[in-house]
Design a protein around this motif. Structure first.
Motif, mmCIF file in Angstrom:
data_model
loop_
_atom_site.group_PDB
_atom_site.id
_atom_site.type_symbol
_atom_site.label_atom_id
_atom_site.label_comp_id
_atom_site.label_asym_id
_atom_site.label_seq_id
_atom_site.Cartn_x
_atom_site.Cartn_y
_atom_site.Cartn_z
ATOM 1 N N ASN A 6 0.859 -1.179 0.000
ATOM 2 C CA ASN A 6 0.000 0.000 0.000
ATOM 3 C C ASN A 6 0.904 1.241 0.000
ATOM 4 O O ASN A 6 2.104 1.131 -0.270
ATOM 5 N N ARG A 7 0.366 2.405 0.305
ATOM 6 C CA ARG A 7 1.165 3.623 0.143
ATOM 7 C C ARG A 7 1.327 4.374 1.465
ATOM 8 O O ARG A 7 1.522 5.596 1.467
ATOM 9 N N ARG A 8 1.265 3.675 2.583
ATOM 10 C CA ARG A 8 1.516 4.335 3.871
ATOM 11 C C ARG A 8 2.949 4.855 3.895
ATOM 12 O O ARG A 8 3.881 4.157 3.497
ATOM 13 N N VAL A 9 3.100 6.093 4.354
ATOM 14 C CA VAL A 9 4.422 6.708 4.379
ATOM 15 C C VAL A 9 5.024 6.579 5.772
ATOM 16 O O VAL A 9 4.391 6.918 6.775
ATOM 17 N N PHE A 10 6.238 6.032 5.825
ATOM 18 C CA PHE A 10 7.010 5.983 7.068
ATOM 19 C C PHE A 10 8.185 6.949 6.917
ATOM 20 O O PHE A 10 8.352 7.575 5.871
ATOM 21 N N ASN A 11 8.993 6.992 7.937
ATOM 22 C CA ASN A 11 10.202 7.808 7.818
ATOM 23 C C ASN A 11 11.157 7.144 6.839
ATOM 24 O O ASN A 11 11.784 6.140 7.159
ATOM 25 N N GLY A 12 11.211 7.687 5.640
ATOM 26 C CA GLY A 12 12.182 7.190 4.672
ATOM 27 C C GLY A 12 11.748 5.963 3.900
ATOM 28 O O GLY A 12 12.501 5.445 3.088
ATOM 29 N N ALA A 13 10.565 5.434 4.131
ATOM 30 C CA ALA A 13 10.111 4.256 3.387
ATOM 31 C C ALA A 13 8.600 4.341 3.194
ATOM 32 O O ALA A 13 7.910 5.106 3.877
ATOM 33 N N ILE A 14 8.122 3.567 2.252
ATOM 34 C CA ILE A 14 6.688 3.604 1.946
ATOM 35 C C ILE A 14 6.150 2.188 1.827
ATOM 36 O O ILE A 14 6.763 1.330 1.203
ATOM 37 N N GLY A 15 4.989 1.966 2.441
ATOM 38 C CA GLY A 15 4.202 0.796 2.129
ATOM 39 C C GLY A 15 4.299 -0.382 3.068
ATOM 40 O O GLY A 15 5.359 -0.707 3.602
ATOM 41 N N VAL A 16 3.132 -1.027 3.240
ATOM 42 C CA VAL A 16 3.014 -2.274 4.005
ATOM 43 C C VAL A 16 2.429 -3.324 3.072
ATOM 44 O O VAL A 16 1.521 -3.040 2.285
ATOM 45 N N ASP A 17 2.964 -4.543 3.171
ATOM 46 C CA ASP A 17 2.405 -5.654 2.401
ATOM 47 C C ASP A 17 1.123 -6.109 3.097
ATOM 48 O O ASP A 17 1.171 -6.694 4.184
ATOM 49 N N ILE A 18 -0.014 -5.848 2.476
ATOM 50 C CA ILE A 18 -1.305 -6.167 3.096
ATOM 51 C C ILE A 18 -1.408 -7.664 3.382
ATOM 52 O O ILE A 18 -1.992 -8.088 4.381
ATOM 53 N N ASN A 19 -0.808 -8.463 2.519
ATOM 54 C CA ASN A 19 -0.933 -9.913 2.698
ATOM 55 C C ASN A 19 0.111 -10.493 3.674
ATOM 56 O O ASN A 19 0.390 -11.683 3.670
ATOM 57 N N ARG A 20 0.700 -9.637 4.495
ATOM 58 C CA ARG A 20 1.523 -10.065 5.631
ATOM 59 C C ARG A 20 1.090 -9.359 6.905
ATOM 60 O O ARG A 20 1.777 -9.438 7.911
ATOM 61 N N ASN A 21 -0.024 -8.646 6.846
ATOM 62 C CA ASN A 21 -0.435 -7.764 7.939
ATOM 63 C C ASN A 21 -1.617 -8.321 8.752
ATOM 64 O O ASN A 21 -2.063 -7.714 9.706
ATOM 65 N N HIS A 22 -2.109 -9.503 8.368
ATOM 66 C CA HIS A 22 -3.287 -10.050 9.052
ATOM 67 C C HIS A 22 -2.900 -10.721 10.380
ATOM 68 O O HIS A 22 -1.732 -11.076 10.591
ATOM 69 N N ALA A 23 -3.914 -10.910 11.219
ATOM 70 C CA ALA A 23 -3.673 -11.415 12.576
ATOM 71 C C ALA A 23 -3.563 -12.935 12.583
ATOM 72 O O ALA A 23 -4.394 -13.639 13.155
ATOM 73 N N PHE A 24 -2.542 -13.429 11.925
ATOM 74 C CA PHE A 24 -2.262 -14.861 11.972
ATOM 75 C C PHE A 24 -0.745 -15.043 12.000
ATOM 76 O O PHE A 24 -0.063 -14.779 11.000
ATOM 77 N N LEU A 25 -0.211 -15.446 13.156
ATOM 78 C CA LEU A 25 1.241 -15.632 13.313
ATOM 79 C C LEU A 25 1.999 -14.422 12.772
ATOM 80 O O LEU A 25 3.027 -14.570 12.121
ATOM 81 N N TRP A 26 1.452 -13.226 13.071
ATOM 82 C CA TRP A 26 2.017 -12.004 12.471
ATOM 83 C C TRP A 26 3.457 -11.750 12.930
ATOM 84 O O TRP A 26 4.309 -11.361 12.144
ATOM 85 N N ASP A 27 3.698 -12.005 14.222
ATOM 86 C CA ASP A 27 5.027 -11.715 14.783
ATOM 87 C C ASP A 27 5.983 -12.846 14.356
ATOM 88 O O ASP A 27 6.344 -13.715 15.155
ATOM 89 N N TYR A 28 6.400 -12.804 13.120
ATOM 90 C CA TYR A 28 7.076 -13.965 12.522
ATOM 91 C C TYR A 28 8.403 -14.308 13.195
ATOM 92 O O TYR A 28 8.814 -15.460 13.204
ATOM 93 N N LYS A 29 9.062 -13.304 13.769
ATOM 94 C CA LYS A 29 10.347 -13.610 14.414
ATOM 95 C C LYS A 29 10.153 -14.471 15.661
ATOM 96 O O LYS A 29 11.039 -15.210 16.057
ATOM 97 N N ARG A 30 8.979 -14.365 16.261
ATOM 98 C CA ARG A 30 8.661 -15.187 17.427
ATOM 99 C C ARG A 30 8.180 -16.578 16.997
ATOM 100 O O ARG A 30 8.552 -17.577 17.598
ATOM 101 N N TYR A 31 7.364 -16.619 15.967
ATOM 102 C CA TYR A 31 6.671 -17.866 15.641
ATOM 103 C C TYR A 31 7.429 -18.765 14.670
ATOM 104 O O TYR A 31 7.241 -19.970 14.662
ATOM 105 N N PHE A 32 8.247 -18.178 13.800
ATOM 106 C CA PHE A 32 8.865 -18.960 12.737
ATOM 107 C C PHE A 32 10.341 -19.233 13.020
ATOM 108 O O PHE A 32 10.996 -18.503 13.767
ATOM 109 N N SER A 33 10.820 -20.281 12.367
ATOM 110 C CA SER A 33 12.233 -20.616 12.481
ATOM 111 C C SER A 33 13.080 -19.553 11.781
ATOM 112 O O SER A 33 12.693 -19.047 10.726
#
Lengths: 471, 83
Positions: free
Chosen positions: A158-185
């Motif tokens: 999408n086109r959300r503006v952050f400091n120095g970067a733009i966009g979030v992947d909508i298909n990684r933003n849903h509430a299913f094992l979102w915190d991947y560093k915790r849940y995934f190998s």
């Protein structure tokens, strides 16, 4: 007034106009739904719900007894054709219903009775453009300097503006094992997600942080409310919804899960259990096993997996039949590598399809079987822009063949499942305490709803009797 | 280094038996891949006059006053379904 031919891609204004036009042309059959969350650039998205009855009494009673088939598309900006697929399919259904016609997509032929039953017995909902900001940015690539056009045309997020970067992947933003560093190998493929804002798979600063994500959740919640009011307690015995997220490309139809390989024997090994944190997302069947091994596989109820496989096979077969373009039906986690014997794992966290299916496990939501359609093929030599959105004559053929798959899925959803075939997720003694709390909280509503339903039934019977007398 | 393979990486076997995969990268990322030992062939940026997919201009449906027509063939009783 003559309709303009669908002879090129729709811009974001035309997507909205097309929804409005169909709702206006078929007021007895379709209604436009305004989604509540505006995008970062201030756009409002709409969905079209098909199957609204015209009889107010029937509507009161029947609207709460139908399964829904929800199609969403264009979560990824550059995958333009999903909007045209959804809207062409909706227009076909509505016109065929009104004129008592069947539908034909190449070699895929559907009789008029099937079309009539789909609209009479289901709700078909299309959300043609999940991410209008991204689509607009991608489609207006010719406004960019020549050296940045390819990058703009290939925009994914999408086109959300952050400091120095733009966009979030909508298909990684849903509430299913979102915190991947915790849940995934840590050995899981980088397709899982990213927490680097400039990456294409950046999953956002929090789960459900994006309005586009929340719009999908809102729509799923709303469809649930169409279940009979007594079923907050027993939603699992209802005919399930179907949710299909349309993407491009790879000529495939995917079914859940996307985080790891499926298993059907151990219901305690699932995404809710912290015991398996840090080891999800690696494949047992990789030719070179990861150092973490394959200690985890995601539980899926056996009957659900069969239903999901059957659904994916139905869609793939119907698409393939339309013009002979082969589509694979596979589990989302596994990607068949053409011309090789192995598998290439493609784990994902926070995907829409996993989220939609997981809702009935973590809450009292009605079950939604989930599929992903990846339309279109790779153009060699690895022409990615053309693969994501081919030139229109080819896209028109894709619109027709995918429509054939959508219609076949709707037809299969007409067959009600046996509510007594309950899997482990449906057995109250296996419910986690959160579901017990949720359902106990809903008990007063259930009693009130039973009373309301009884009154409606009596009112409908009286109304029917009066109508009969008038005749 | 996370790479953009599209929604799904599509791997194909080349005539010489090697496997190749399409990926969308910046020049810097391409250089890094080379340094890691991958063979990278860059597809040139498309020329300005090369055909591009067409996108509608303005609003052909005039704010919803003109309904969109689907691409499917509507088959009526008097017609042969296979015609």
């Amino acid at each position: 007034m003559t309709s303009p031919k669908l002879d090129r891609y729709l811009n974001v204004d035309e997507v909205e106009s097309a929804i409005l036009g169909l709702a206006a042309e078929y007021p007895q059959l379709a209604r436009r739904i305004t989604l509540p969350h505006q995008t970062f650039e201030g756009r409002t998205s709409h969905a079209l719900i098909i199957g609204e009855g015209s009889d107010p009494v029937l509507l009161l009673i029947e609207q709460q007894r139908r399964p829904c088939v929800l199609f969403t598309a264009c979560a990824h900006a550059r995958e333009w054709g999903g909007a045209e697929i959804c809207l062409s399919f909706a227009a076909d259904l509505l016109e065929a219903y009104r004129t008592h016609a069947g539908l034909k997509y190449g070699n895929g032929v559907y009789d008029k009775e099937t079309v009539q039953r789909i609209i009479d017995e289901l709700y078909v909902v299309v959300l043609p453009c999940v991410n209008p900001d991204g689509r607009h940015f991608s489609q207006t690539y010719t406004e960019a300097p020549i050296e940045t056009r390819d990058a703009r045309e290939m925009w994914r997020k999408n086109r959300r503006v952050f400091n120095g970067a733009i966009g979030v992947d909508i298909n990684r933003n849903h509430a299913f094992l979102w915190d991947y560093k915790r849940y995934f190998s840590p050995q899981a493929n980088s397709t899982v997600a990213s927490d680097v804002e400039s990456d294409d798979a950046f999953h956002g600063q929090a789960q459900e942080s994006e309005p586009e994500t929340r719009n999908i959740h809102w729509l799923l919640d709303r469809l649930d409310k169409r279940s009979p009011p007594v079923w907050p307690w027993f939603p699992d015995t209802l005919a399930p919804h179907w949710y299909v997220d349309i993407h491009s490309f790879s000529n495939s139809v995917l079914y859940v899960w996307g985080d790891d390989e499926n298993q059907t024997t151990n219901p305690f090994m699932d995404f809710r259990s912290s015991r398996w944190d840090g080891i999800r997302g690696t494949s047992c069947s990789q030719s070179t096993p990861s150092p973490a091994g394959c200690g985890y596989q995601e539980f899926i109820d056996k009957t659900d997996e069969m239903a999901a496989r059957d659904g994916a096979a139905t869609v793939a077969e119907a698409i393939s039949k339309a013009r002979g373009m082969a589509y694979d039906d596979i589990q989302a986690f596994n990607l068949k590598v053409p011309l090789s014997n192995g598998k290439f794992p493609y784990p994902t966290s926070g995907s829409a399809s996993d989220y939609a299916y997981s809702r009935h496990i973590v809450s009292s939501a009605v079950k939604a079987h989930s599929l992903v359609v990846e339309f279109g093929r790779l153009y060699l030599p690895h022409d990615l822009p053309r693969s994501f959105h081919p030139e229109w004559p080819e896209m028109a053929e894709i619109v027709k063949e995918v429509s054939s798959g959508m219609l076949a899925l709707c037809a299969s959803a007409l067959t009600r499942p046996n509510p007594f075939l309950l899997g482990p997720h449906q057995r109250p003694w296996t419910w986690p305490w959160e579901i017990w709390v949720d359902r106990i909280r809903k008990m007063p509503d259930v009693f009130r709803a039973v009373s309301r339903e009884a009154i409606r039934t009596v009112a409908a019977a009286i109304e029917k009797g009066i109508s009969g007398t008038r005749r | 280094m996370p790479l953009d393979f599209g929604c799904r990486p599509v791997v194909t076997e080349e005539p010489d038996g090697t496997l190749s995969v399409g990926v969308f990268v910046t020049e810097g990322q391409a250089e890094s891949l080379r340094n890691e030992g991958y063979e990278v062939s860059i597809r040139e940026m498309r020329a300005e006059n090369e055909p591009r997919p067409e996108v509608g201009e303005g609003d052909r449906f005039q704010g919803g006053r003109i309904p969109l027509e689907g691409l499917g063939v509507k088959v009526h009783d008097e017609e042969e379904p296979g015609a």
